[in-house]
Design a protein around this motif. Structure first.
Motif, mmCIF file in Angstrom:
data_model
loop_
_atom_site.group_PDB
_atom_site.id
_atom_site.type_symbol
_atom_site.label_atom_id
_atom_site.label_comp_id
_atom_site.label_asym_id
_atom_site.label_seq_id
_atom_site.Cartn_x
_atom_site.Cartn_y
_atom_site.Cartn_z
ATOM 1 N N ASP A 406 1.054 -1.179 0.054
ATOM 2 C CA ASP A 406 0.280 -0.108 -0.632
ATOM 3 C C ASP A 406 0.687 1.625 0.033
ATOM 4 O O ASP A 406 0.329 2.403 -0.970
ATOM 5 C CB ASP A 406 -1.053 0.456 1.569
ATOM 6 C CG ASP A 406 -1.451 -1.147 0.957
ATOM 7 O OD1 ASP A 406 -2.279 -1.379 0.032
ATOM 8 O OD2 ASP A 406 -2.641 -1.322 2.302
ATOM 9 N N ARG A 410 1.175 4.364 -3.011
ATOM 10 C CA ARG A 410 1.141 5.544 -2.318
ATOM 11 C C ARG A 410 1.861 6.228 -2.685
ATOM 12 O O ARG A 410 2.046 7.687 -3.054
ATOM 13 C CB ARG A 410 0.221 5.833 -1.181
ATOM 14 C CG ARG A 410 -0.171 6.564 -1.042
ATOM 15 C CD ARG A 410 -1.081 6.268 0.949
ATOM 16 N NE ARG A 410 -0.337 5.941 1.976
ATOM 17 C CZ ARG A 410 0.705 6.277 2.409
ATOM 18 N NH1 ARG A 410 1.180 7.788 2.724
ATOM 19 N NH2 ARG A 410 0.895 5.220 2.937
ATOM 20 N N ASP A 453 -8.367 -5.896 3.758
ATOM 21 C CA ASP A 453 -8.597 -5.541 2.924
ATOM 22 C C ASP A 453 -9.056 -4.132 4.324
ATOM 23 O O ASP A 453 -8.356 -2.670 4.380
ATOM 24 C CB ASP A 453 -9.500 -6.007 2.161
ATOM 25 C CG ASP A 453 -8.768 -6.168 0.897
ATOM 26 O OD1 ASP A 453 -7.423 -6.357 1.038
ATOM 27 O OD2 ASP A 453 -8.913 -7.719 0.149
ATOM 28 N N SER A 457 -7.149 -0.333 5.337
ATOM 29 C CA SER A 457 -8.265 0.249 4.964
ATOM 30 C C SER A 457 -7.832 2.224 5.254
ATOM 31 O O SER A 457 -7.730 1.762 6.725
ATOM 32 C CB SER A 457 -9.617 0.111 4.202
ATOM 33 O OG SER A 457 -10.153 1.237 3.972
#
Ligand code: ARG
Length: 579
Positions: A406, A410, A453, A457
């Motif tokens: 992630d 990003r 997930d 988040s």
């Protein structure tokens, strides 16, 4: 400085005493949050219960209370509503004063307990050589959080790891170690995966009667203190301990190991004292206590076996010995046992027998703190794709790996460059934080489904969301906001007022968690806090020219950041300055 709620409670006590006589000065004012914002912030339901008590109309009672209630400096004039509720609304100046005082307070208004008690938190407690499963992970995370909150209050907390390090499984493990592995030097032996080792030993046990016989003998040898058996047992415990400790280290959890074996020498005393107390009966050679309020399928009273017919003791006997030790030697006044809900009956029975034996002095509180199961996203028991139990280490590793992915994405989209060390360290902390928070934010009594997930988040009630909220506020300082210590706080805008009202509740929430033992209450509070902060931040520019306004709004940012940081720490989640 007492919290606003505490001050409110004191004013009610004064008024009740003045209106109805000193014996009413300690009557519970029954203050609860208002059911709807239009009714104010809190309501007191005391007139209803007092009305019943005095045989008078509650509205009249409420009227009389208001006559004596001096609240001008705290609230707007109280309103009587419905059958006799007293509705209360904080004055913004009063909130401002409280928020000003909180700025210089590292405890954010949380009182230090004046007379601490000894609290035992029995948590984590995996079994040697057996699988440490997700249930133990839940216990570890929940127990650590409760211990942190109680420690912060100033209680004398003893964090005990009641490791399953004794029992018949060791006969099997020792025999397998001797027969199959045949170590010349135990210390040089690399066991590898202890769980695999346990599985192999169990498979042989189930299929080989000769092996079974040897295992039974090994248990007897171990219990009689035979040195080689003892050495093998110690070796197995040490290996297991290394694995547990590695996990605790990654989770940042401290525990004192005091396993079942610690109580061995006390077990015969437990049985003897139960006999002395007249509670013991014999049933087909086993020694047991007939339980009250527990019946079996035939409607007959159930028994708790404390010594089997072969002379061996069991899980309950050890818990009785441990309970007694904790009360008598550790001087514990509150004993918390954090385990899955499946053990509720076990604890209810152990507590009952201990009480009837007279081992629980008045004022000592015994609490089983149960929790539900961890489920897979499919709603079934949590398992790997191949159907095996999920290993805790692989669970942590997966969360870290996903957090890393992630983060990398990003960084790429925002064109930011960071060192590999930074990425690894952030991913590790975010991954672990996500797992912990997913567990803590659920009502512990319900089952929850494990979803990488969801827990990772950036939206919703998750650790990444809260960690970001904190980082965003740090950004305000980087852009020139100054750290103030006693700024005057003016709550002029609606969003400022709502944020201010929420901020002052932090000590009350911690008190609730310490009392009711539901960490999700603190999670929900922190989530609401970040949402209220976001609304404030959207509507109220902070880095403005006008000095007083700027100082007041910076103070709100400051307090929000401090509350998030402390709150997350009490959940066992350290904040990051940058993400
Ligand atoms: N070892 C037990 C298990 O894995 C948990 C022990 C909980 N504590 C206690 N005092 N019984 O289920």
């Amino acid at each position: 400085m007492p919290t606003l709620l505490t001050q409110l409670r004191q004013r009610f006590h004064q008024a009740l005493g003045a209106a109805f006589g000193p014996e009413f000065a300690t009557f519970d004012p029954l203050l609860v949050p208002a059911s709807q914002p239009k009714f104010g912030d809190y309501q007191s339901n005391v007139a209803l219960s007092l009305g019943k008590h005095l045989g008078r109309a509650p509205v009249q009672v409420a009227d009389q209370i208001l006559h004596y209630l001096a609240l001008d400096d705290l609230c707007y004039p109280p309103q009587i509503a419905g059958p006799g509720f007293i509705n209360l609304t904080w004055q913004p100046v009063c909130l401002g004063r409280q928020l000003q005082a909180l700025q210089g307070d590292a405890r954010l208004g949380v009182p230090q307990i004046s007379e601490p008690i000894r609290v035992v938190v029995d948590f984590s407690s995996p079994n040697i050589a057996k699988e440490m499963h997700v249930g133990h992970l839940r216990s570890t995370i929940l127990g650590d959080c409760l211990a942190r909150v109680l420690e912060f209050q100033g209680q004398g907390v003893l964090r005990l790891n009641h490791v399953g390090d004794w029992g018949t499984q060791f006969g099997m493990l020792i025999t397998y170690l001797r027969q199959v592995v045949q170590p010349n030097n135990l210390e040089e032996l690399e066991l590898g995966d202890l769980v695999e080792f346990y599985r192999a030993a169990k498979a042989r046990f189930d299929s080989d009667p000769v092996f079974q016989q040897l295992c039974r003998q090994a248990v007897v040898d171990l219990q009689s203190g035979d040195p080689p058996s003892r050495a093998a047992w110690e070796f197995l415990c040490r290996k297991s301990r290394q694995e547990f400790e590695h996990l605790y280290e990654q989770l940042g959890v401290a525990l004192l190991e005091r396993g079942e074996s610690f109580y061995n020498s006390m077990l015969s005393g437990v049985v003897a004292d139960l006999a002395q107390a007249g509670l013991l009966v014999e049933d087909q050679g086993a020694r047991c206590v007939i339980l009250e309020d527990f019946v079996n399928k035939e409607g007959k009273p159930q028994v708790l076996i404390v010594q089997k017919s072969d002379g061996g003791y069991n899980y309950a006997t050890t818990d009785l010995a441990a309970l007694r030790y904790r009360i008598e030697q550790d001087r514990a006044q509150r004993l918390l046992y954090v385990t899955d809900a499946g053990q509720a009956t076990h604890f209810a029975q152990v507590f009952q027998v201990a009480r009837r034996a007279g081992w629980v002095p008045p004022g000592v509180e015994l609490v089983h703190v149960p929790f539900g199961l961890v489920m897979g996203e499919d709603g079934k028991k949590f398992r790997t794709r191949s159907g095996d139990t999920v290993r805790l280490q692989s669970l942590l590793d997966e969360a870290k790996a996903r957090a890393h992915a992630d983060l990398t994405e990003r960084l790429a989209t925002s064109g930011r460059a960071e060192t590999p060390e930074f990425c690894t360290s952030v991913a590790t902390r975010v991954g672990i934080a996500a797992i912990k928070y997913a567990d803590l934010s659920q009502n512990r009594l319900s089952n929850y489904s494990f979803s990488y997930d969801k827990m990772l988040s950036l939206q919703g009630n998750t650790a990444p969301y809260l960690l970001y909220a904190y980082v965003r506020i740090q950004g305000i300082y980087r852009r020139g906001g100054e750290q103030l210590t006693a700024a005057v706080v003016n709550l002029e805008q609606e969003t400022e007022l709502l944020l201010g009202k929420h901020l002052v509740q932090f000590p009350d929430v911690l008190e609730e968690v310490a009392r009711d033992l539901f960490p999700n209450r603190l999670c929900q509070y922190l989530f609401d806090l970040s949402q209220k902060f976001n609304k404030f931040y959207e509507t109220c520019p902070v880095l403005v020219q006008e000095e007083e306004e700027r100082a007041s709004r910076l103070a709100l940012c400051n307090l929000t950041a401090a509350t998030l940081k402390l709150g997350l720490e009490l959940l066992g989640i350290p904040v990051l300055e940058r993400l």
